[in-house]
Design an enzyme around this catalytic site. Structure first.
Site, PDB file in Angstrom:
ATOM      1  N   ILE A  94      -8.775   0.620 -25.085  1.00 35.86           N
ATOM      2  CA  ILE A  94      -7.387   0.695 -25.524  1.00 35.86           C
ATOM      3  C   ILE A  94      -7.169   1.987 -26.315  1.00 35.86           C
ATOM      4  O   ILE A  94      -7.863   2.242 -27.314  1.00 35.86           O
ATOM      5  CB  ILE A  94      -7.019  -0.520 -26.378  1.00 35.86           C
ATOM      6  CG1 ILE A  94      -7.269  -1.808 -25.590  1.00 35.86           C
ATOM      7  CG2 ILE A  94      -5.558  -0.444 -26.811  1.00 35.86           C
ATOM      8  CD1 ILE A  94      -6.545  -1.887 -24.267  1.00 35.86           C
ATOM      9  N   HIS A 110     -14.639 -11.630 -26.042  1.00 36.34           N
ATOM     10  CA  HIS A 110     -15.918 -11.011 -25.667  1.00 36.34           C
ATOM     11  C   HIS A 110     -16.927 -12.114 -25.375  1.00 36.34           C
ATOM     12  O   HIS A 110     -17.056 -13.063 -26.157  1.00 36.34           O
ATOM     13  CB  HIS A 110     -16.436 -10.114 -26.796  1.00 36.34           C
ATOM     14  CG  HIS A 110     -17.708  -9.408 -26.441  1.00 36.34           C
ATOM     15  ND1 HIS A 110     -17.736  -8.337 -25.578  1.00 36.34           N
ATOM     16  CD2 HIS A 110     -18.995  -9.636 -26.817  1.00 36.34           C
ATOM     17  CE1 HIS A 110     -18.997  -7.940 -25.437  1.00 36.34           C
ATOM     18  NE2 HIS A 110     -19.772  -8.712 -26.167  1.00 36.34           N
TER      19      HIS A 110
END
Length: 207
Positions: A94, A110
């Protein structure tokens, strides 16, 4: 009503978990307003179409300058009106301009218990391959806020999953998704949508 933009690179199983959780009331006060992918072939785009959610694909190849890509992505997110950005199997780093524009309003799932098996290069099957290679007995998933680092933002939720003898990376990946990812990602969105999460001094507080 919390407006959510979901970013995804592949099949979109976590996206589907979010949509199912909204439909069955596990997630309240939230709606997915946009799905964004960096992969034109991502099945997540088909999931969005079936759910009637506007979707768009944006790739780095379209923008030779990284700053241009970051600005284009930021404009897409701002135009969506999203209050929260959810990285649900998103393999794009990002851009900092997006992180700066949405402080503590971007979360990621994650497939490990951070700080184990995380950081640069740890994504997809590699996470589970490394967990098995290390011989850990417990793995899991983590929902965390996104900051300027890789998997370094404040941890919001974690759920442990047993590693079983004879597991392959693929089998372990599936168990982590089913028992952890598809559980805590919707839970995290619901907590945020109902104003039950604060970030103070780099740590999360659940009210």
């Amino acid at each position: 009503m919390l407006k959510v933009a979901v970013m995804v690179s592949g099949g979109g199983t976590n996206l589907q978990a979010i949509l199912d959780a909204i439909a069955d009331g596990t997630i309240t006060n939230a709606q997915v307003v946009r799905v964004i992918s960096n992969n034109t072939k991502a099945y997540a785009l088909e999931r969005a179409r079936k759910a009637g959610i506007p979707s768009v694909c944006i790739t780095r190849k379209q923008y030779p300058d990284p700053e241009q890509f970051g600005q284009a992505l930021l404009e897409l997110l701002l135009a969506s009106g999203a209050d929260l950005i959810v990285l649900a199997g998103c393999l794009v780093v990002i851009p900092q301009c997006v992180v700066d524009a949405f402080p503590n309003r971007i979360i990621n799932i994650h497939p490990a218990l951070i700080p184990s098996f995380c950081g640069t290069g740890y994504y997809g099957l590699r996470v589970h391959e490394q967990a098995l290679a290390r011989g850990v007995k417990v793995t899991g998933a983590t929902v965390h806020f996104v900051d300027g680092g890789t998997d370094t933002g404040p941890i919001l939720l974690q759920k442990a999953v047993e590693v079983r003898q004879g597991d392959s990376p693929e089998v372990l990946q599936r168990r982590v998704m089913e028992q952890a990812e598809w559980v805590i990602l919707p839970q995290a969105i619901d907590l945020i949508a109902n104003g039950r999460v604060q970030v103070q001094s780099g740590r999360t507080i659940i009210l």
